[in-house]
Enzyme design. Structure first.
Site, PDB file in Angstrom:
ATOM      1  N   LYS A  10      20.231  10.016 -53.695  1.00  0.00           N
ATOM      2  CA  LYS A  10      20.963   9.347 -54.780  1.00  0.00           C
ATOM      3  C   LYS A  10      22.464   9.441 -54.558  1.00  0.00           C
ATOM      4  CE  LYS A  10      22.507  13.250 -56.950  1.00  0.00           C
ATOM      5  NZ  LYS A  10      23.898  13.674 -56.889  1.00  0.00           N
ATOM      6  N   GLY A 101      24.109  18.283 -49.458  1.00  0.00           N
ATOM      7  CA  GLY A 101      25.113  17.245 -49.232  1.00  0.00           C
ATOM      8  C   GLY A 101      25.578  16.540 -50.483  1.00  0.00           C
ATOM      9  N   ASP A 140      17.955  16.555 -61.129  1.00  0.00           N
ATOM     10  CA  ASP A 140      17.910  15.238 -60.477  1.00  0.00           C
ATOM     11  C   ASP A 140      16.494  14.799 -60.110  1.00  0.00           C
ATOM     12  OD1 ASP A 140      20.722  15.229 -60.385  1.00  0.00           O
ATOM     13  OD2 ASP A 140      20.751  16.203 -58.419  1.00  0.00           O
TER      14      ASP A 140
HETATM   15  O1  C5P Z   1      19.197  21.423 -62.026  1.00  0.00           O
HETATM   16  P1  C5P Z   1      19.584  21.874 -60.657  1.00  0.00           P
HETATM   17  O2  C5P Z   1      18.689  22.968 -60.136  1.00  0.00           O
HETATM   18  O3  C5P Z   1      19.727  20.750 -59.690  1.00  0.00           O
HETATM   19  O4  C5P Z   1      21.025  22.513 -60.807  1.00  0.00           O
HETATM   20  C1  C5P Z   1      21.596  23.303 -59.810  1.00  0.00           C
HETATM   21  C2  C5P Z   1      22.806  24.001 -60.388  1.00  0.00           C
HETATM   22  O5  C5P Z   1      23.845  23.048 -60.649  1.00  0.00           O
HETATM   23  C3  C5P Z   1      22.589  24.690 -61.714  1.00  0.00           C
HETATM   24  O6  C5P Z   1      22.115  25.989 -61.520  1.00  0.00           O
HETATM   25  C4  C5P Z   1      23.976  24.680 -62.324  1.00  0.00           C
HETATM   26  O7  C5P Z   1      24.773  25.697 -61.761  1.00  0.00           O
HETATM   27  C5  C5P Z   1      24.530  23.352 -61.843  1.00  0.00           C
HETATM   28  N1  C5P Z   1      24.329  22.259 -62.823  1.00  0.00           N
HETATM   29  C6  C5P Z   1      25.082  22.254 -63.993  1.00  0.00           C
HETATM   30  N2  C5P Z   1      24.921  21.251 -64.888  1.00  0.00           N
HETATM   31  C7  C5P Z   1      24.064  20.223 -64.639  1.00  0.00           C
HETATM   32  C8  C5P Z   1      23.299  20.212 -63.454  1.00  0.00           C
HETATM   33  C9  C5P Z   1      23.461  21.258 -62.556  1.00  0.00           C
HETATM   34  O8  C5P Z   1      25.876  23.163 -64.237  1.00  0.00           O
HETATM   35  N3  C5P Z   1      23.948  19.240 -65.520  1.00  0.00           N
END
Ligand code: C5P
Length: 301
Positions: A10, A101, A140
């Site tokens: 994405k 990435g 995501d």
């Molecule tokens: O949800 P995901 O595992 O992809 O998120 C990885 C990290 O990115 C989270 O642990 C957080 O630190 C950060 N994040 C965030 N706010 C979001 C999405 C991700 O702070 N909306």
């Protein structure tokens, strides 16, 4: 029986970020677009669970966790638990999406694994349950299931499709050294201690997408994490500048970086921009387009 499922990378056309919530996640208003850089996940019947990964020459295989802690391991466990069955399968991931990435490669793998294992195990998970399990795996992952162009809210996991009849051409300039998403969000907080809890809207960008207006889209691309990414990796702003000099309509950091993506007004100009990057010594440069489909079965054996 073997199923191969393909899921896309994405780009965030708009990544509006608000002040962190109590759970630490940031409220987002984002416009996702799935582009034609894809990972394939293949699942076959097996007496136990195994996971393998293959990568192209330019990618460092050691960066992929295959120790039982890959997001695909977790996807399999969640789906199996949901149906009260054992997670048995031989699974392999063929990667093309850059690791760490900013293009949601891990999320694509998780989405592809959910669809492949759902088929392999014949468990017919409802769309609603699949999206809920996807959201548990990462912000995501639901988008990687639905693909196309979509509006994301919540922490990014609440997705609704956006009508998009255009084909948009992109150049992705991949950086060999990945970046940590949590670190970029942390630095965003340091730079924006008074951030509004409400992330900025994407109304102008959505109007440009609806009108198929590539110059309007170029003018409204927005990534609130870009300043933090530039601060952590000053070389990225040079990459963006080079793309602008070489004829890209606009370049932005993809998600939390470090991949930089450039919008071009045609396939030919995208290829010209890509050539300029290659000549400048950037090894991994991809021409792609979006929107493309979310996770979908590509082979039945
Ligand atoms: O949800 P995901 O595992 O992809 O998120 C990885 C990290 O990115 C989270 O642990 C957080 O630190 C950060 N994040 C965030 N706010 C979001 C999405 C991700 O702070 N909306």
């Amino acid at each position: 029986m073997t199923f191969t499922v393909r899921a896309p990378a994405k780009i965030n056309l708009h990544l509006g970020v608000g002040a962190p919530r109590e759970d630490g996640f940031h409220p987002l208003l984002t416009v996702y677009q799935a582009v034609g850089i894809c990972d394939d996940v293949t699942a076959s019947r097996s007496a136990g669970w195994s996971l393998g990964v293959s990568v192209p020459d330019w990618m460092d295989a050691d960066l992929v966790p295959v120790t039982g802690d890959n997001i695909v391991d977790r996807a399999a466990r969640l789906l199996a638990d949901h149906h009260g069955i054992d997670a048995k399968a031989e699974v392999s991931i063929a990667k093309t999406i850059p690791i760490a990435g900013g293009m949601a490669g891990g999320s694509a793998d998780a989405a592809a694994a959910l669809v492949a294992l759902d088929r392999l195990w014949g468990v017919e998970t409802s769309d609603e349950d699949l999206l809920r399990i996807a959201a548990e795996l990462g912000s995501d992952v639901p988008f990687a299931l639905i693909g196309g162009t979509a509006l994301g809210t919540g922490r990014g996991e609440l997705v609704e499709p956006v009508a998009d009849d255009e084909t948009w051409w992109w150049v992705a300039v991949v950086n060999p050294e990945g970046m940590s998403t949590p670190a970029v969000y942390r630095h965003f907080d340091e730079l924006n201690p008074d951030a509004d809890p409400q992330p900025p809207d994407a109304d102008d960008l959505l109007a440009a997408v609806a009108a198929g207006d590539v110059h309007g889209l170029a003018a409204t691309l927005r990534n609130d994490l870009q300043e933090a990414a530039f601060d952590l990796r000053p070389d990225l702003s040079d990459v963006i500048d080079l793309g602008h000099r070489e004829g890209a309509l606009r370049g932005i950091v993809s998600g939390s970086g470090p991949t930089c993506v450039f919008l071009a007004d045609s396939a030919d100009s995208a290829r010209a921009v890509a050539t300029a990057f290659t000549e400048d010594g950037h090894d991994i440069v991809m021409v792609t387009h979006g929107p493309v489909a979310g996770a979908h079965v590509v082979t039945y054996v």
